[in-house]
Design a protein around this motif. Sequence first.
Motif, PDB file in Angstrom:
ATOM      1  N   VAL A 276      29.511  42.398  24.278  1.00 21.39           N
ATOM      2  CA  VAL A 276      29.665  40.946  24.103  1.00 21.39           C
ATOM      3  C   VAL A 276      30.814  40.416  24.948  1.00 21.39           C
ATOM      4  N   ALA A 277      31.968  41.095  24.896  1.00 22.67           N
ATOM      5  CA  ALA A 277      33.157  40.611  25.601  1.00 22.67           C
ATOM      6  C   ALA A 277      32.998  40.665  27.117  1.00 22.67           C
TER       7      ALA A 277
ATOM      8  N   ALA B 275      20.304  45.026  18.194  1.00 23.66           N
ATOM      9  CA  ALA B 275      19.818  43.764  18.753  1.00 23.66           C
ATOM     10  C   ALA B 275      20.853  43.141  19.691  1.00 23.66           C
ATOM     11  N   VAL B 276      22.127  43.183  19.288  1.00 20.83           N
ATOM     12  CA  VAL B 276      23.193  42.618  20.122  1.00 20.83           C
ATOM     13  C   VAL B 276      23.349  43.425  21.412  1.00 20.83           C
ATOM     14  N   LEU B 277      23.304  44.751  21.314  1.00 20.25           N
ATOM     15  CA  LEU B 277      23.407  45.592  22.508  1.00 20.25           C
ATOM     16  C   LEU B 277      22.279  45.290  23.489  1.00 20.25           C
ATOM     17  N   TYR B 278      21.113  44.967  22.969  1.00 17.88           N
ATOM     18  CA  TYR B 278      19.968  44.655  23.833  1.00 17.88           C
ATOM     19  C   TYR B 278      20.151  43.309  24.524  1.00 17.88           C
TER      20      TYR B 278
ATOM     21  N   GLY C 243      28.172  46.767  29.738  1.00 20.64           N
ATOM     22  CA  GLY C 243      27.120  46.722  28.725  1.00 20.64           C
ATOM     23  C   GLY C 243      26.165  47.886  28.802  1.00 20.64           C
ATOM     24  N   TYR C 244      25.955  48.407  30.025  1.00 23.31           N
ATOM     25  CA  TYR C 244      25.066  49.567  30.200  1.00 23.31           C
ATOM     26  C   TYR C 244      25.840  50.863  29.973  1.00 23.31           C
ATOM     27  N   PHE C 245      27.084  50.898  30.455  1.00 22.44           N
ATOM     28  CA  PHE C 245      27.905  52.103  30.287  1.00 22.44           C
ATOM     29  C   PHE C 245      28.126  52.403  28.808  1.00 22.44           C
ATOM     30  N   ALA C 246      28.229  51.356  27.984  1.00 28.77           N
ATOM     31  CA  ALA C 246      28.381  51.548  26.542  1.00 28.77           C
ATOM     32  C   ALA C 246      27.202  52.328  25.967  1.00 28.77           C
ATOM     33  N   LEU C 247      26.008  52.030  26.459  1.00 35.36           N
ATOM     34  CA  LEU C 247      24.811  52.754  25.989  1.00 35.36           C
ATOM     35  C   LEU C 247      24.859  54.218  26.411  1.00 35.36           C
ATOM     36  N   ILE C 248      25.344  54.473  27.619  1.00 35.90           N
ATOM     37  CA  ILE C 248      25.447  55.849  28.112  1.00 35.90           C
ATOM     38  C   ILE C 248      26.449  56.635  27.266  1.00 35.90           C
TER      39      ILE C 248
ATOM     40  N   ASN D 282      22.985  43.131  27.153  1.00 39.43           N
ATOM     41  CA  ASN D 282      22.949  44.041  28.286  1.00 39.43           C
ATOM     42  C   ASN D 282      22.760  43.229  29.575  1.00 39.43           C
ATOM     43  N   PRO D 283      23.609  43.403  30.577  1.00 39.63           N
ATOM     44  CA  PRO D 283      23.543  42.546  31.774  1.00 39.63           C
ATOM     45  C   PRO D 283      22.231  42.645  32.546  1.00 39.63           C
ATOM     46  N   LEU D 284      21.639  43.836  32.602  1.00 41.43           N
ATOM     47  CA  LEU D 284      20.379  43.967  33.340  1.00 41.43           C
ATOM     48  C   LEU D 284      19.208  43.393  32.555  1.00 41.43           C
ATOM     49  N   VAL D 285      19.249  43.513  31.234  1.00 39.30           N
ATOM     50  CA  VAL D 285      18.229  42.871  30.393  1.00 39.30           C
ATOM     51  C   VAL D 285      18.310  41.359  30.569  1.00 39.30           C
ATOM     52  N   ASP D 286      19.539  40.841  30.544  1.00 38.71           N
ATOM     53  CA  ASP D 286      19.737  39.400  30.715  1.00 38.71           C
ATOM     54  C   ASP D 286      19.224  38.954  32.089  1.00 38.71           C
ATOM     55  N   TYR D 287      19.430  39.783  33.097  1.00 39.54           N
ATOM     56  CA  TYR D 287      18.961  39.461  34.446  1.00 39.54           C
ATOM     57  C   TYR D 287      17.428  39.475  34.543  1.00 39.54           C
ATOM     58  N   ALA D 288      16.806  40.471  33.926  1.00 43.23           N
ATOM     59  CA  ALA D 288      15.361  40.665  34.088  1.00 43.23           C
ATOM     60  C   ALA D 288      14.527  39.798  33.164  1.00 43.23           C
TER      61      ALA D 288
END
Length: 533
Positions: free
Chosen positions: A393-394, A121-124, A284-289, A127-133
Amino acid sequence: MSLKILNILVILILIALSLAILANSMTKPLGRDEQMYCTAGSLLAQGKMIYRDFSYPAQMPYHPLLYAALFKMLNTTHYLLVGRILSVVCDILIVVCIVGIYRRIFKSFAISGMLLSLAAAVLYVFNPLVDYANGYAWNHDVVVLFVVLSFWLFISTDFKQKSPTEGGHDQNPVSLGWRIAAIGALLTLATCMRITTALVELLFFAVLLSQPAGSIKQRLKTALPFLIAAAVVLIWPVWVIALAPRAFFLNLVRIPTLYGEWLHQIGMVYNKFDLIFVSLMMPGYFALIVITIYLCVVIVCLRRRLKISNARNLLLAALLPLTFFIIALIPPTMWRQYLAMPVPFLIISFAFPLLYLRKLVDKTSPNKYFNIAVVLVNLFAAVLLAICVYIAVASYPVVLYRTPIVLVPEKWVPIEIHRVSEDIAEKTKEPKLILTLAPLFAIEGGCDIYTELSAGSIVYRIADSLTPADRAVTHTVGPKTLAALLEKNPPSAVILGVERGKLAPLEAPLRAAVGADWETKTYHTGPTLYFKR
């Protein structure tokens, strides 16, 4: 006791994330696309019909219908606020679904499931693009929610119809049919909001058809509720399209092609692969990759040792983010929000390999070194996940910093926009017909607009490239044809200053309609009102 404490922790974190989601939505500046979505819902609520009576480019009609229903039920002109609150509710439900899916998958490991669901949930949310969209008054959020709900339903369904003693669920054929029908209905609703979601619906249908069955007849019987539900949901959109088939084609195909070409000509588009690279390199996205690569390598290396149950669920979870990446590449122009779509499904897909690794811990091997390796692999996965959560988060703390705005509703952007709209309406004389490329500023205050400009500048900028017949069918005008419209029906007021930079010249034909003796007022939110004395 530990489970109770964890449950309380889950609830508290979900509340905190929900407040962050609300703050994100209420602090976003007014978007150009929101003008089109909210205005379409308003016009539909007035009895006008999509495509037949006004232009609604590149999109299918169910989202404005949802808006129209909400506007009518709430009897309000707070169109932007209602649209954004709907998106907020959808975003919160997506987070709840992610938590629910993890807990469902890890039902045999309750504590692990809770901790991993919180991390997901926190990763979602961070995420900068999720926050943007997320959080705009558009169809992105509800489409993602419907697909996530469909996935949750899919993995919760016992297609084999085993009895509980055989390890299945206590699920009768009627319940199975309703679940499949619900999946079909949700995905068709999503497709009839955003047409590219049809690829996702086809993916679900293909996986559904691949379920084990004794015969082709049984396989078709399993898929029948999906098809029936899809057909029922399609009735209204098909009727809408049948009322104006030419206008539908122009809105869905021709107009998006033209404004894609126009944006390329003025240099306002991203190189698709550059945008993908820059987006994936965001922390935030690179962490998922990184998590994806690690889990893929581990699964490949341990594939012979892993006991993979529900392989089709794993396949669907793996293909969903890939499908959304493909969808992002389909339009002639790519925007950052398109790359937010795969994020929740990428995060959800982590659950299956993490579960398989967790099960290996309980499956002792005669080879003690292998047992140690399994423990270390799981430990490294947990540490990696924790590090990625910290990085997410950071690297994007604004999600937390802006949360206090939820306590000050008068500073919410939709509330400020509505106050401006009411002031505009107060200063505008009868018949209160306003000329603008930002129709929300007019309609929120109860004023009328030119339906030819209901989509704002999105269609206006390329409308002159359409033939006169096509402009008549789509009810559109462009910079060169606007004067003829205004000559027949002059405005009571003009709102300018809503288009900036390379798009600012689009307002020049509107400025010509301003009278020499008209008064002006510029608002802090950006627009300038020109009105008769």
